[in-house]
Motif scaffolding. Sequence first.
Motif, short mmCIF file in Angstrom:
data_model
loop_
_atom_site.label_atom_id
_atom_site.label_comp_id
_atom_site.label_asym_id
_atom_site.label_seq_id
_atom_site.Cartn_x
_atom_site.Cartn_y
_atom_site.Cartn_z
N ARG A 21 67.59 3.65 111.96
CA ARG A 21 67.25 4.07 110.49
C ARG A 21 65.77 3.72 110.38
N PRO A 22 65.09 4.45 109.97
CA PRO A 22 63.66 4.11 109.39
C PRO A 22 63.72 3.04 108.39
N SER A 23 62.86 2.01 108.59
CA SER A 23 63.00 0.97 107.90
C SER A 23 61.72 0.95 107.01
N THR A 24 60.62 1.51 107.18
CA THR A 24 59.26 1.36 106.28
C THR A 24 59.36 2.36 105.11
N ARG A 79 68.94 4.34 99.36
CA ARG A 79 69.32 5.52 99.67
C ARG A 79 68.69 6.15 100.79
N GLY A 80 67.73 5.71 101.34
CA GLY A 80 66.99 6.42 102.17
C GLY A 80 65.79 7.38 101.82
N VAL A 81 65.46 7.20 100.43
CA VAL A 81 64.37 8.10 100.19
C VAL A 81 63.14 7.11 99.82
N ALA A 138 59.68 5.74 99.06
CA ALA A 138 58.89 5.34 97.78
C ALA A 138 58.03 6.35 97.45
N TYR A 139 57.34 7.06 98.37
CA TYR A 139 56.42 8.20 98.17
C TYR A 139 57.22 9.19 97.52
N VAL A 140 58.39 9.68 97.95
CA VAL A 140 59.27 10.72 97.37
C VAL A 140 59.55 10.37 95.98
N THR A 141 60.08 9.24 95.85
CA THR A 141 60.50 8.63 94.58
C THR A 141 59.32 8.69 93.68
N ALA A 142 58.28 8.19 93.84
CA ALA A 142 56.86 8.27 92.93
C ALA A 142 56.56 9.63 92.60
N ALA A 143 56.72 10.40 93.66
CA ALA A 143 56.37 12.07 93.35
C ALA A 143 57.50 12.58 92.50
N VAL A 144 58.53 12.45 92.49
CA VAL A 144 59.61 13.03 91.73
C VAL A 144 59.29 12.35 90.27
N ARG A 145 59.07 11.08 90.10
CA ARG A 145 58.84 10.37 88.76
C ARG A 145 57.65 11.03 88.08
N HIS A 146 56.50 11.33 88.94
CA HIS A 146 55.39 11.92 88.39
C HIS A 146 55.62 13.27 88.03
N GLN A 147 56.43 14.12 88.70
CA GLN A 147 56.74 15.49 88.27
C GLN A 147 57.42 15.36 87.13
N LEU A 148 58.43 14.57 86.88
CA LEU A 148 59.26 14.54 85.71
C LEU A 148 58.48 14.07 84.72
N ALA A 149 57.44 13.27 84.48
CA ALA A 149 56.36 12.75 83.83
C ALA A 149 55.46 14.01 83.13
#
Length: 80
Positions: free
Chosen positions: A12-15, A20-22, A24-35
């Motif tokens: 499993r990729p650890s970095t 949930r395996g998502v 941090a970059y994708v999470t930040a991108a989704v938050r930015h898009q929602l904002a």
Amino acid sequence: MTCGYAGASQHRPSTGTGKRGVSAYVTAAVRHQLAMGGLAEIVAAYEAEHEPLSEAEVQAAQRELFGDAPAPYATDDSAA
């Protein structure tokens, strides 16, 4: 079904990934898009009640948000 890599089922990729395996970059991108979607709604509501924002007002807001760097969603060719 088998895989050629003996440890594949345990790898499993650890970095950069969360619980949930998502990443941090994708999470930040989704938050930015929602904002940005929320910001678009705010601007649309303002413009519906008042007049459309001028190009100067948009540029001032971009400078406030992004500094002197070209805005990521520039509306003209001069910022590219």
